[in-house]
Design a protein around this motif. Structure first.
Motif, short mmCIF file in Angstrom:
data_model
loop_
_atom_site.label_atom_id
_atom_site.label_comp_id
_atom_site.label_asym_id
_atom_site.label_seq_id
_atom_site.Cartn_x
_atom_site.Cartn_y
_atom_site.Cartn_z
N HIS A 273 0.24 -11.27 5.35
CA HIS A 273 0.52 -12.94 4.36
C HIS A 273 0.48 -13.33 3.00
O HIS A 273 0.10 -13.47 1.92
CB HIS A 273 -0.21 -13.92 5.39
CG HIS A 273 0.47 -14.26 6.99
ND1 HIS A 273 1.90 -14.09 6.66
CD2 HIS A 273 0.21 -13.76 8.02
CE1 HIS A 273 1.85 -14.32 7.56
NE2 HIS A 273 1.50 -13.84 7.97
N ARG B 166 0.74 -9.74 0.25
CA ARG B 166 2.11 -9.48 -0.05
C ARG B 166 3.15 -9.84 -1.52
O ARG B 166 3.60 -8.82 -1.80
CB ARG B 166 3.37 -10.38 0.98
CG ARG B 166 4.84 -10.64 0.37
CD ARG B 166 5.52 -11.28 1.20
NE ARG B 166 5.03 -10.99 2.08
CZ ARG B 166 5.71 -11.50 3.79
NH1 ARG B 166 5.85 -12.72 3.79
NH2 ARG B 166 5.26 -11.37 5.09
N HIS B 167 2.00 -10.78 -2.20
CA HIS B 167 2.60 -10.45 -3.33
C HIS B 167 1.54 -10.39 -4.67
O HIS B 167 1.68 -11.55 -5.86
CB HIS B 167 3.43 -12.27 -3.88
CG HIS B 167 4.52 -12.65 -3.67
ND1 HIS B 167 5.34 -11.92 -2.68
CD2 HIS B 167 4.55 -13.32 -1.72
CE1 HIS B 167 6.72 -13.01 -2.19
NE2 HIS B 167 5.80 -13.67 -1.08
N VAL B 168 0.34 -9.80 -5.04
CA VAL B 168 -0.74 -9.40 -4.81
C VAL B 168 -0.34 -7.82 -5.40
O VAL B 168 -0.84 -7.67 -6.54
CB VAL B 168 -1.97 -10.02 -4.15
CG1 VAL B 168 -3.62 -9.62 -5.28
CG2 VAL B 168 -2.12 -10.99 -3.80
N SER C 296 1.32 -3.87 -4.50
CA SER C 296 2.60 -3.03 -4.72
C SER C 296 3.18 -2.62 -3.18
O SER C 296 1.66 -2.83 -2.52
CB SER C 296 2.52 -1.71 -4.98
OG SER C 296 1.85 -1.12 -4.50
N GLU C 297 4.03 -2.24 -2.96
CA GLU C 297 4.86 -2.17 -1.30
C GLU C 297 4.10 -0.88 -1.32
O GLU C 297 4.15 -0.72 0.08
CB GLU C 297 6.23 -2.34 -1.82
CG GLU C 297 7.26 -1.59 -0.36
CD GLU C 297 7.19 -3.35 0.71
OE1 GLU C 297 6.17 -3.48 1.62
OE2 GLU C 297 6.98 -4.48 -0.33
#
Length: 133
Positions: free
Chosen positions: A34, A37-39, A41-42
């Motif tokens: 959570h 996730r947007h912080v 890389s994959e």
């Protein structure tokens, strides 16, 4: 299981360490899913999840190993196995967490040392099982 029978006592520190490590693995997994996730890389998320998975596997191994003296397995070997699993969690998972969260790449060589600690712990468990009367 009584205090008078040291051969069947649990390895209490390993039980506590395993429970704490399991709790922290759940917390780290939630944070990774959570909070990162947007912080990162994959690939960073994959590495973080690998650290969480290995931490949880070995948290459960610590809990199981802590109880095995009650089954008659040698306490000394189990204590060593649990120590190596704990060191593996700190070195393997810890270095991966720090790598993902800080980007410090010199931590990379620490990760395989933790992996070797995990393997030594498992070998010690095998030896303990084979030494059981």
């Amino acid at each position: 299981m009584t205090a008078a029978d040291p051969g069947t006592r649990i390895v209490r520190w390993a039980l506590v360490a395993g429970a704490v490590a399991g709790l922290l693995a759940v917390m780290a997994g939630a944070f990774g899913a959570h909070g990162l996730r947007h912080v990162v890389s994959e690939r960073g998320l994959e590495v973080f999840q690998t650290a969480v998975s290995y931490q949880m596997y070995h948290a459960l191994a610590l809990v199981a190993g802590s109880l095995m003296p009650a089954l008659g397995l040698p306490r000394k070997l189990l204590t060593l196995a649990c120590g190596f699993w704990l060191a593996g969690m700190l070195l393997f998972s810890g270095s991966l967490y720090l790598l993902v969260l800080t980007g410090i790449h010199w931590l990379g060589p620490v990760t395989p040392v933790g992996g070797v600690c995990f393997m030594v712990g498992w070998v010690l468990l095998i030896v303990a099982a084979l030494k059981q009367p």
